[in-house]
Structure formats: structure tokens, C-alpha cells
Design an enzyme around this catalytic site. Structure first.
Site, PDB file in Angstrom:
ATOM      1  N   SER A  47       0.861  -1.194   0.000  1.00 54.78           N
ATOM      2  CA  SER A  47       0.000   0.000   0.000  1.00 54.78           C
ATOM      3  C   SER A  47       0.896   1.243   0.000  1.00 54.78           C
ATOM      4  CB  SER A  47      -0.884  -0.004   1.249  1.00 54.78           C
ATOM      5  OG  SER A  47      -0.068   0.177   2.403  1.00 54.78           O
ATOM      6  N   ASP A  73      -0.932  -1.347  -4.167  1.00 53.25           N
ATOM      7  CA  ASP A  73      -2.321  -1.426  -3.713  1.00 53.25           C
ATOM      8  C   ASP A  73      -2.845  -0.008  -3.457  1.00 53.25           C
ATOM      9  OD1 ASP A  73      -4.604  -2.777  -2.817  1.00 53.25           O
ATOM     10  OD2 ASP A  73      -3.879  -2.919  -0.746  1.00 53.25           O
ATOM     11  N   SER A 108     -10.664 -10.547   3.579  1.00 50.18           N
ATOM     12  CA  SER A 108     -10.184 -11.364   4.703  1.00 50.18           C
ATOM     13  C   SER A 108     -11.352 -12.088   5.364  1.00 50.18           C
ATOM     14  CB  SER A 108      -9.481 -10.481   5.749  1.00 50.18           C
ATOM     15  OG  SER A 108      -8.139 -10.274   5.372  1.00 50.18           O
ATOM     16  N   ARG A 152      13.635 -11.884  17.484  1.00 46.66           N
ATOM     17  CA  ARG A 152      13.511 -13.126  16.707  1.00 46.66           C
ATOM     18  C   ARG A 152      12.621 -14.145  17.420  1.00 46.66           C
ATOM     19  NH1 ARG A 152      19.904 -13.604  15.924  1.00 46.66           N
ATOM     20  NH2 ARG A 152      19.660 -13.104  18.127  1.00 46.66           N
TER      21      ARG A 152
HETATM   22  P1  13P Z   1      -8.855  -6.938   4.169  1.00 44.65           P
HETATM   23  O1  13P Z   1      -8.886  -5.787   5.112  1.00 44.65           O
HETATM   24  O2  13P Z   1     -10.174  -7.661   4.161  1.00 44.65           O
HETATM   25  O3  13P Z   1      -7.737  -7.873   4.404  1.00 44.65           O
HETATM   26  O4  13P Z   1      -8.683  -6.341   2.691  1.00 44.65           O
HETATM   27  C1  13P Z   1      -7.421  -5.964   2.232  1.00 44.65           C
HETATM   28  C2  13P Z   1      -7.471  -5.221   0.955  1.00 44.65           C
HETATM   29  O5  13P Z   1      -8.471  -5.128   0.275  1.00 44.65           O
HETATM   30  C3  13P Z   1      -6.216  -4.601   0.513  1.00 44.65           C
HETATM   31  O6  13P Z   1      -6.365  -3.827  -0.631  1.00 44.65           O
HETATM   32  O1  G3H Z   2      -6.626  -1.709   1.562  1.00 48.00           O
HETATM   33  C1  G3H Z   2      -5.952  -1.454   2.530  1.00 48.00           C
HETATM   34  C2  G3H Z   2      -4.881  -2.361   2.955  1.00 48.00           C
HETATM   35  O2  G3H Z   2      -5.323  -3.161   4.025  1.00 48.00           O
HETATM   36  C3  G3H Z   2      -3.646  -1.581   3.287  1.00 48.00           C
HETATM   37  O3  G3H Z   2      -3.743  -0.945   4.509  1.00 48.00           O
HETATM   38  O4  G3H Z   2      -2.969   1.390   4.041  1.00 48.00           O
HETATM   39  O5  G3H Z   2      -2.936   0.416   6.364  1.00 48.00           O
HETATM   40  O6  G3H Z   2      -1.297  -0.357   4.658  1.00 48.00           O
HETATM   41  P1  G3H Z   2      -2.669   0.215   4.930  1.00 48.00           P
HETATM   42 ZN    ZN Z   3      -8.251  -2.769  -0.790  1.00 46.27          ZN
END
Ligand code: 13P
Ligand code: G3H
Ligand code: ZN
Length: 331
Positions: A50, A83, A219, A286
Site C-alpha cells: 500500500s 495497492d 479477509s 527473533r
Molecule cells: P482486508 O482488510 O479484508 O484484508 O482487505 C485488504 C485489501 O483489500 C487490501 O487492498
Molecule cells: O486496503 C488497505 C490495505 O489493508 C492496506 O492498509 O494502508 O494500512 O497499509 P494500509
Molecule cells: Zn483494498
């Protein structure tokens, strides 16, 4: 090296009717866990970062970890995916870091929170397609709005994808895959009551467009994990995700890419909490990051099997970035 584009991975998955997980990464242990699972199950894999993850790692660190994963696993086809890119600028940055695939999320404005207009989405997505395709990089975009808000991703208001609008959007932008909203949302609290996904909308979209379909917010938030988390001092009452059976139904109806971040976060947190609770004398990172890595590996092995990704690594012949570029120039 087995760097592939998501176009390659997802078109193959669409043809054969299986799903491919796209797993979010932030650090080395997550990276290693995902690759260990892909190796164990011989699965193609999409590793995604992301904007927040890239910023957290100061950009270079995470991109080099992703490249290390590719170099270390020459037999596994890997796509490096951005992402929720929010602007052409974020896309350019990712492509310069070597990403083979990007998402432009023009369903929201650049703030990542406010819903945009259809015209804004077409405009920003088209500019990304032009830039990315000239460089052999595949493009995912989104139409409709997921529910839920997570760290700046999401408007909080759900707006299911309109199938006819999706059809128009695909033809007006030339994207390679489309993320749709059918009732999922980011994070650990996806449903207040029963699980309700708009499979009729998914079916109609599948009948109208021919490119791979992506499901964000996928998820499962397994109860065993949240129960354990709460047992070891966590606090996540009432968390609920998308059951595996619903994801398998979605794959059957035409979803090829399944985004997973939250479940990985949960697996890691449970493992760390367990070490801290049971062996409070431990303080070597670790000793808790190792078990976290193992827990994440096991979680992803199961997902790869449940999504039907296992044993499909051999379907791919890795191609060079130059050849990826030709795919777009010729098509
Ligand atoms: P979740 O929060 O359901 O894992 O989705 C992740 C997601 O869509 C990342 O782009
Ligand atoms: O879609 C969102 C993903 O879960 C990424 O989340 O922006 O906190 O890394 P983040
Ligand atoms: Zn997403």
C-alpha cells in the site's frame, strides 16, 4: 527471476477458474512468510504494497524486499503490485521502484476518503493506463465503493458496483482488471449481522465484462484467530469477515484476485501476543517475529489451497519487462 505482471497471473487464473490471493506486505517476516507459502504450495502469488507500507519502509526498503523474494524464488511467478494508488504521481513512483502492476483507486479522491465522480475516475484511470501500459505494467482500477474505513482507505459509505457502469468504465479506460464492490469492506468488522454479498451483481458484471475481477476486503477474520487474540489480551469483540465458502463461491462466479491484509495482521498479532503472555522473559525480536512468520506462513498456505491456487506455479513462463511491454504495444 520470475517477475510477472498481474495481467499474466490473472488471465491464467480466469481461464482455469481459480483464485489468486494478493497479500499485503510491510516487512521482511511477512515477505518471507508469503513466499514460503507460495513455495510450499507451488502457487503463483501477488505481493502488494500500500502507499502507507511504502512510506513506512521509506520506499526503497520494501521494494528491495520484494525483489529479494523474486530472486530467492526463481520457480514462483510473482507480481509486484501497488495497492490503492491514489494519483498518477503515486503510480509513477511505484513503477520507478520496479512494480509490475499498479492499482489506481479512482473511486475515491486523492485523500483516499471522499467518493469521486464517474468522470473523475475515468480521467485519472485513463492517464494511469496510458503511462503504465507504455512501460509493460498492468493496471487494476475500482468502480463502486467498499464499506469501512481503514487507515485512510475507504469513504465509509458503501456503494455497490453498477454492472452497466462497470462495462462502460472498462471500455472507456482499457484497464486490465476491475475491483468491484459487492458488500465487502476493509478491516476486521465487515458485517454487523449476517454475511451478505451481492452475488447477483457479481454475476451480471461477469456477463458484461471480459477482464479479471478483483475482490478487496476479502479477509475471513477467522473466529479461532480473534478468540485467541482476545485470550492473549487483545480486544476485538464482534469482528467478522468473509467466510471461505463465500470466497469460493465468488471465485466460481468469476473473481480472480482476492485481497488479503487483515487476516495476516491478525495471525501475526496473535503469535506475538502468545509469546509475550506465555514467556514474558523473552525480549529478542527473533523470539516473537519468528513465530509470527510461521503463523503467517500457515495461514497463507491454507488460503492458497482454499482459493485453488496450489500447483499452478508451473502454468507460467516468466517474461521480461521488455516482453511485457510488447504485450501492450501489440494488443
Ligand atoms: P482486508 O482488510 O479484508 O484484508 O482487505 C485488504 C485489501 O483489500 C487490501 O487492498
Ligand atoms: O486496503 C488497505 C490495505 O489493508 C492496506 O492498509 O494502508 O494500512 O497499509 P494500509
Ligand atoms: Zn483494498
Amino acid at each position: 527471476m520470475a517477475l510477472v505482471s498481474t495481467k499474466q497471473i490473472l488471465e491464467e487464473a480466469k481461464k482455469k477458474g481459480y483464485g489468486v490471493g494478493a497479500y499485503n506486505v510491510n516487512n521482511m517476516e511477512q515477505m518471507q512468510a508469503i513466499m514460503a507459502a507460495a513455495k510450499e504450495t507451488q502457487s503463483p502469488v501477488i505481493i502488494q504494497a500500500s502507499r502507507g507500507a511504502l512510506k513506512y519502509s521509506n520506499f526503497t526498503y520494501l521494494s528491495y524486499l520484494m525483489k529479494a523474494a523474486i530472486v530467492e524464488n526463481p520457480d514462483i511467478p510473482v507480481a509486484m503490485h501497488l495497492d490503492h494508488g491514489n494519483s498518477l504521481e503515486s503510480i509513477v513512483k511505484a513503477i520507478n521502484l520496479g512494480f509490475s502492476s499498479v492499482m489506481i483507486d479512482g473511486s475515491l479522491l486523492e485523500d483516499g476518503k471522499t467518493s469521486s465522480t464517474y468522470d473523475y475516475n475515468v480521467k485519472v484511470t485513463s492517464s494511469v493506463v496510458e503511462y503504465a501500459h507504455a512501460r509493460g505494467v498492468s493496471v487494476e482500477a475500482e468502480i463502486g465503493t467498499l464499506g469501512g474505513i481503514e487507515d485512510g482507505v475507504g469513504s465509509g459509505k458503501m456503494h455497490l458496483t453498477d454492472p452497466k457502469e462497470a462495462e462502460r468504465f472498462v471500455s472507456e479506460t482499457g484497464i486490465d482488471s476491475l475491483a468491484i464492490a459487492i458488500g465487502t469492506s476493509h478491516g476486521a468488522y465487515k458485517f454487523k449481522g449476517s454475511v451478505n454479498l451481492a452475488f447477483d451483481v457479481l454475476k451480471e458484471i461477469r456477463s458484461l465484462i471480459d477482464i479479471p475481477i478483483v475482490l478487496h476486503g476479502a479477509s475471513s477474520v477467522p473466529k479461532e484467530l480473534t478468540d485467541e487474540l482476545n485470550k492473549y489480551g487483545g480486544k476485538m469483540p464482534g469482528a467478522k469477515g468473509v467466510p471461505i465458502s463465500s470466497l469460493q463461491e465468488a471465485i466460481k462466479l468469476g473473481v480472480s484476485k482476492i485481497n488479503v491484509d487483515t487476516d495476516g495482521r491478525l495471525a501475526i498479532t496473535v503469535a506475538i501476543r502468545k509469546v509475550f503472555t506465555e514467556t514474558p522473559e523473552k525480549f529478542d525480536p527473533r523470539d516473537y517475529l519468528g513465530p509470527a512468520r510461521t503463523a503467517l506462513t500457515n495461514l497463507i498456505i491454507k488460503k492458497m489451497r482454499d482459493f485453488g491456487t496450489s500447483w499452478h506455479a508451473k502454468d507460467y513462463c516468466p517474461i521480461s519487462l521488455e516482453d511485457m511491454k510488447k504485450q501492450y504495444v501489440l494488443n
